[in-house]
Design a protein around this motif. Sequence first.
Motif, short mmCIF file in Angstrom:
data_model
loop_
_atom_site.label_atom_id
_atom_site.label_comp_id
_atom_site.label_asym_id
_atom_site.label_seq_id
_atom_site.Cartn_x
_atom_site.Cartn_y
_atom_site.Cartn_z
N GLY A 148 11.74 -98.92 116.60
CA GLY A 148 11.15 -99.52 115.28
C GLY A 148 11.15 -98.26 114.46
N ILE A 149 10.66 -96.95 114.65
CA ILE A 149 10.72 -95.92 113.75
C ILE A 149 12.02 -95.26 113.36
N ILE A 150 13.14 -95.41 114.47
CA ILE A 150 14.55 -95.12 114.41
C ILE A 150 14.96 -95.94 113.06
N ILE A 151 14.74 -97.49 113.36
CA ILE A 151 15.29 -98.47 112.36
C ILE A 151 14.75 -98.22 111.16
N TYR A 152 13.33 -97.78 110.93
CA TYR A 152 12.82 -97.77 109.87
C TYR A 152 13.20 -96.38 109.01
N GLN A 153 13.86 -95.31 109.81
CA GLN A 153 14.44 -94.20 109.21
C GLN A 153 15.60 -94.55 108.52
N LEU A 154 16.52 -95.36 109.30
CA LEU A 154 18.01 -95.56 108.76
C LEU A 154 17.98 -96.68 107.64
N ARG A 177 18.56 -94.38 122.63
CA ARG A 177 18.07 -95.40 121.55
C ARG A 177 19.52 -95.70 120.65
N LEU A 178 20.09 -94.80 120.14
CA LEU A 178 21.12 -94.75 119.07
C LEU A 178 22.39 -95.64 119.91
N LEU A 236 24.12 -102.80 115.75
CA LEU A 236 23.12 -102.70 114.51
C LEU A 236 23.35 -101.40 113.64
N ILE A 237 23.87 -100.50 114.38
CA ILE A 237 24.46 -99.15 113.81
C ILE A 237 25.63 -98.87 114.00
N ILE A 238 26.42 -97.88 113.18
CA ILE A 238 27.68 -97.21 113.43
C ILE A 238 27.55 -95.92 113.25
N LYS A 239 28.47 -95.14 114.03
CA LYS A 239 28.51 -93.73 113.94
C LYS A 239 29.64 -93.63 113.05
N ALA A 240 29.32 -92.87 111.98
CA ALA A 240 30.42 -92.61 111.19
C ALA A 240 30.76 -91.05 110.71
N MET A 241 32.02 -90.53 110.46
CA MET A 241 32.20 -89.31 110.17
C MET A 241 31.71 -89.16 108.62
N ILE A 242 31.35 -88.02 108.28
CA ILE A 242 30.86 -87.59 106.76
C ILE A 242 32.22 -86.76 106.52
N PRO A 243 33.02 -87.36 105.73
CA PRO A 243 34.33 -86.66 105.53
C PRO A 243 34.05 -85.09 104.76
N SER A 244 33.15 -84.89 103.82
CA SER A 244 33.05 -83.65 103.21
C SER A 244 32.44 -82.63 104.05
N GLN A 245 31.85 -83.17 105.25
CA GLN A 245 30.83 -82.26 106.10
C GLN A 245 31.58 -82.14 107.43
N LYS A 246 32.40 -83.10 107.78
CA LYS A 246 33.03 -82.92 109.19
C LYS A 246 31.94 -83.01 109.95
N LYS A 247 31.04 -83.90 109.69
CA LYS A 247 29.82 -84.27 110.71
C LYS A 247 29.57 -85.65 110.92
N ALA A 248 28.55 -86.05 112.01
CA ALA A 248 28.88 -87.67 112.01
C ALA A 248 27.51 -88.06 111.33
N HIS A 249 27.17 -89.22 111.14
CA HIS A 249 25.85 -89.84 110.57
C HIS A 249 25.62 -91.15 111.29
N TYR A 250 24.69 -91.71 111.28
CA TYR A 250 24.41 -92.93 111.86
C TYR A 250 24.00 -94.07 110.74
N GLU A 251 24.46 -94.97 110.47
CA GLU A 251 24.03 -95.94 109.45
C GLU A 251 24.08 -97.35 110.19
N LEU A 252 23.27 -98.16 109.33
CA LEU A 252 22.84 -99.56 109.62
C LEU A 252 24.01 -100.48 109.28
N THR A 253 24.28 -101.17 110.12
CA THR A 253 25.44 -102.43 109.85
C THR A 253 24.74 -103.30 108.99
N PRO A 254 25.51 -104.53 108.46
CA PRO A 254 24.88 -105.50 107.67
C PRO A 254 23.74 -106.19 108.62
#
Lengths: 100, 100
Positions: B18-24, B49-50, B58-76
């Motif tokens: 729940g806390i991870i979803i809350y953060q995202l 959990r991820l 419920l989430i996807i792992k996406a690359m942040i182009p500018s930082q060449k790093k990955a982040h996690y974001e909620l899907t619809p």
Amino acid sequence: MCHDFHGTIEFIGKRWMGIIIYQLLNGPKRFSELTENIPGISDRLLTERLRELEKEGLIIKAMIPSQKKAHYELTPAGRELETVISSILNWIRIKQKLSN
Amino acid sequence: MCHDFHGTIEFIGKRWMGIIIYQLLNGPKRFSELTENIPGISDRLLTERLRELEKEGLIIKAMIPSQKKAHYELTPAGRELETVISSILNWIRIKQKLSN
């Protein structure tokens, strides 16, 4: 347990907890009615979950005068969980639409 | 897992879920941001959990182009959990009023 988000979501997410609350939202139930309506739950675990719900002030155990038997019913705080339960049911419908 | 009430409430009720979803819900987060914002969670459990959230769509792992790093974001579907999370927060407020 149920005074912060973390504790609450993990409390209602405990194995069988949501289904027991869902059953009691349809009205007071005797222990035997709960075991009948929740296939797979053991008497031991149902006893434990009912004790936890009672401790949190979400249900009370009351005597049914006419039958000299006890039943479990939601307290006002317990009945307020209906909004949480229906938001979950609603989310499942939306998720199914999104994945079609 | 999240196609019926039973599976859904126990999935979001898993420890830390729940806390991870809350953060995202506050926007995409990198792994390190999640471990920083959720004191007490181990890297191993956050990874698990991820992975579960990704598997449920419920989430996807996406690359942040500018930082060449990955982040996690909620899907619809993941973002729709906001209604469930806010109904729980609302219930906690009501419970506190009822017990005063």
